[in-house]
Design a protein around this motif. Structure first.
Motif, PDB file in Angstrom:
ATOM      1  N   UNK A  71      41.629   1.363   5.232  1.00 28.47           N
ATOM      2  CA  UNK A  71      41.630   2.070   4.614  1.00 28.47           C
ATOM      3  C   UNK A  71      40.092   2.557   3.866  1.00 28.47           C
ATOM      4  N   UNK A  72      39.678   1.910   4.028  1.00 31.47           N
ATOM      5  CA  UNK A  72      37.906   2.432   3.690  1.00 31.47           C
ATOM      6  C   UNK A  72      36.941   2.895   4.509  1.00 31.47           C
ATOM      7  N   UNK A  73      37.029   2.206   5.521  1.00 38.37           N
ATOM      8  CA  UNK A  73      36.688   2.187   6.495  1.00 38.37           C
ATOM      9  C   UNK A  73      36.924   3.891   7.359  1.00 38.37           C
ATOM     10  N   UNK A  74      37.916   3.575   7.604  1.00 35.12           N
ATOM     11  CA  UNK A  74      39.106   4.406   8.762  1.00 35.12           C
ATOM     12  C   UNK A  74      38.785   6.139   8.115  1.00 35.12           C
ATOM     13  N   UNK A  75      38.964   5.902   6.602  1.00 37.28           N
ATOM     14  CA  UNK A  75      39.178   7.550   5.678  1.00 37.28           C
ATOM     15  C   UNK A  75      37.454   7.831   5.791  1.00 37.28           C
ATOM     16  N   UNK A 106      32.979   5.429  13.876  1.00 35.64           N
ATOM     17  CA  UNK A 106      34.077   5.575  13.957  1.00 35.64           C
ATOM     18  C   UNK A 106      34.938   4.058  15.248  1.00 35.64           C
ATOM     19  N   UNK A 107      33.209   4.101  15.551  1.00 32.68           N
ATOM     20  CA  UNK A 107      34.243   2.621  17.052  1.00 32.68           C
ATOM     21  C   UNK A 107      33.797   1.073  16.501  1.00 32.68           C
ATOM     22  N   UNK A 108      32.169   0.876  15.469  1.00 31.03           N
ATOM     23  CA  UNK A 108      32.050  -0.443  15.754  1.00 31.03           C
ATOM     24  C   UNK A 108      32.583  -0.891  14.486  1.00 31.03           C
ATOM     25  N   UNK A 140      35.064  -1.968  14.219  1.00 35.07           N
ATOM     26  CA  UNK A 140      36.832  -2.314  14.851  1.00 35.07           C
ATOM     27  C   UNK A 140      37.152  -0.203  15.534  1.00 35.07           C
ATOM     28  N   UNK A 141      37.369   0.033  15.859  1.00 34.40           N
ATOM     29  CA  UNK A 141      37.719   1.656  15.627  1.00 34.40           C
ATOM     30  C   UNK A 141      38.638   2.189  14.868  1.00 34.40           C
ATOM     31  N   UNK A 142      38.322   2.989  14.915  1.00 32.79           N
ATOM     32  CA  UNK A 142      39.775   3.411  13.467  1.00 32.79           C
ATOM     33  C   UNK A 142      41.386   3.555  14.686  1.00 32.79           C
ATOM     34  N   UNK A 143      41.454   3.278  15.396  1.00 29.31           N
ATOM     35  CA  UNK A 143      42.940   3.174  15.916  1.00 29.31           C
ATOM     36  C   UNK A 143      42.908   1.484  15.584  1.00 29.31           C
ATOM     37  N   UNK A 144      42.323   0.708  15.575  1.00 26.18           N
ATOM     38  CA  UNK A 144      42.428  -0.267  15.199  1.00 26.18           C
ATOM     39  C   UNK A 144      42.509  -0.610  14.051  1.00 26.18           C
ATOM     40  N   UNK A 145      42.192   0.025  12.687  1.00 24.35           N
ATOM     41  CA  UNK A 145      42.038   0.319  11.475  1.00 24.35           C
ATOM     42  C   UNK A 145      43.327   0.404  10.775  1.00 24.35           C
ATOM     43  N   UNK A 146      43.657   1.328  11.950  1.00 26.62           N
ATOM     44  CA  UNK A 146      45.551   1.992  11.388  1.00 26.62           C
ATOM     45  C   UNK A 146      46.262   1.046  11.374  1.00 26.62           C
ATOM     46  N   UNK A 147      46.353  -0.077  13.126  1.00 27.63           N
ATOM     47  CA  UNK A 147      47.058  -1.480  13.255  1.00 27.63           C
ATOM     48  C   UNK A 147      46.762  -2.298  12.576  1.00 27.63           C
ATOM     49  N   UNK A 148      45.992  -2.551  11.963  1.00 27.05           N
ATOM     50  CA  UNK A 148      45.778  -3.333  10.662  1.00 27.05           C
ATOM     51  C   UNK A 148      46.044  -3.028   9.427  1.00 27.05           C
TER      52      UNK A 148
END
Length: 378
Positions: A309-313, A351-353, A355-363
């Motif tokens: 969540x932290x990385x994504x946001x 937003x990529x390295x 774990x990309x944003x899409x990966x973070x949403x999956x987690x």
């Protein structure tokens, strides 16, 4: 959510770091050759005692360091972060001999570390990596394959390398190895990226490794990788927050003094609302990052979710804030050498390295459903 607050000492330390970054680190970074490891900058981070804090303090301190350095010198922030990312598996899982050989050199800035996980066919899907560790007939292995988009490659002094020791076993068949750069069969080449960072590919042609090079346990290297990322993902968010704050502060100053339409830019409601939105997203990201770091330091059970969540946001917020800052500055922000031109190039990659944003949403979704499923059981 874990409770947290910054004490006066932490606030003062952050201010000191921003001053050090502006006065001692940025002048060094400005002299560096783009795309190369800046060893004088790494050495200065060691002399200032910042590299030693990578392993002597917790996740919140790491986030405060990365945010503060990013505000004034993104190059220094990146150099510090890459030392930590590459060497943390050695600190956390290395043998006494591995730690004794490498960690003092990492913390004094005389050895450069790198984290070698990504491959041409296994970026976001890290469990799909294919670098083969084939038994050599004795007690060791030979590494054959390629790593790509590896920060500090091919100039690092050693690499934390993740290779497949058991075929068709997914994440369970990966082993982490500490591989010195001078091993026979290991070569590399630099890559030119949007932002001129030291990054490249590594080619392994039957590179020899032994049991003495294993970090942790054989076939359990994916845990080493994910444990490292759970620590560093919130701090990627902190890097993003530092850039967002720098962009916001520059925008506040610019819009307060810029004449336009018979007044100042800040007098225009559309501009004022845009700046308010920038501040809102920056502060929300900061709070999420600090909460995730505090959760890590307190060994909370939901660390993977909070780290994601932290990385994504934070990285998505920083992209928005920097882009808005460029828009409000106009064409001057696109001139080579302008702070915002620099931040605009820097802000895209996080937003990529790791774990990309899409990966973070999956987690996040996976963790949420796992919790909901447990709670639904009688």
């Amino acid at each position: 959510m874990p409770a947290f607050s910054l004490g006066p000492e932490q606030v003062a330390w952050c201010a000191e770091l921003r001053t050090l970054a502006a006065e001692r680190l940025r002048p060094l970074a400005e002299k560096a050759e783009p795309g190369r490891v800046d060893r004088p900058l790494v050495a200065e981070l060691g002399r200032l005692g910042l590299l030693s804090r990578l392993f002597a303090s917790g996740a919140l301190d790491l986030c405060l360091m990365r945010e503060s350095l990013a505000y004034a010198c993104t190059e220094a922030e990146t150099a510090l972060a890459l030392q930590g990312l590459g060497a943390h598996p050695v600190h956390a899982h290395g043998t006494p001999a591995q730690r004794e050989r490498w960690l003092p050199r990492v913390t004094d800035g005389t050895a450069v570390a790198a984290f070698a996980l990504s491959e041409p066919g296994a970026g976001s899907d890290a469990a799909a990596l294919a670098l083969a560790a084939e038994p050599d007939g004795g007690s060791g292995w030979r590494l054959t394959g390629r790593k790509c988009w590896i920060s500090n490659a091919p100039e690092a002094d050693f690499y934390t390398v993740f290779a497949r020791t058991t075929a068709d076993a997914g994440a369970r068949g990966v082993t982490a190895f500490l591989v010195p750069a001078d091993r026979p069969g290991l070569t590399g080449s630099a890559l030119e990226m949007l932002s001129p960072h030291p990054i490249g590919s590594l080619d392994f042609d039957a590179v020899p490794v032994t049991q003495d090079d294993v970090l942790g346990e054989a076939d359990r290297g994916f845990r080493v990788a994910m444990g490292t990322l759970n620590l560093f993902r919130p701090s990627v968010g902190a890097f993003a927050v530092g850039m967002a704050q720098a962009a916001l502060d520059a925008t506040l100053a610019h819009t307060a003094r810029r004449d336009a339409f018979g007044g100042k830019l800040m007098d225009l409601q559309s501009v004022a609302h845009q700046v308010a939105e920038m501040a809102l997203r920056t502060e929300a990201a900061r709070l999420m990052v600090y909460a995730a770091a505090t959760a890590y330091d307190e060994s909370a059970p939901d660390v993977p979710k909070r780290a994601a969540m932290a990385k994504l946001l934070a990285t998505e917020a920083a992209q928005y804030v920097v882009d808005a800052a460029v828009q409000l500055h106009g064409a001057r922000a696109l001139e080579r050498g302008h702070l915002l031109e620099h931040l605009y190039r820097e802000v895209r990659a996080p937003r990529i390295y790791e774990g990309a944003s899409e990966v973070q949403r999956g987690i996040i979704a996976k963790e949420l459903y796992a919790t909901a499923t447990r709670e639904d059981r009688p």
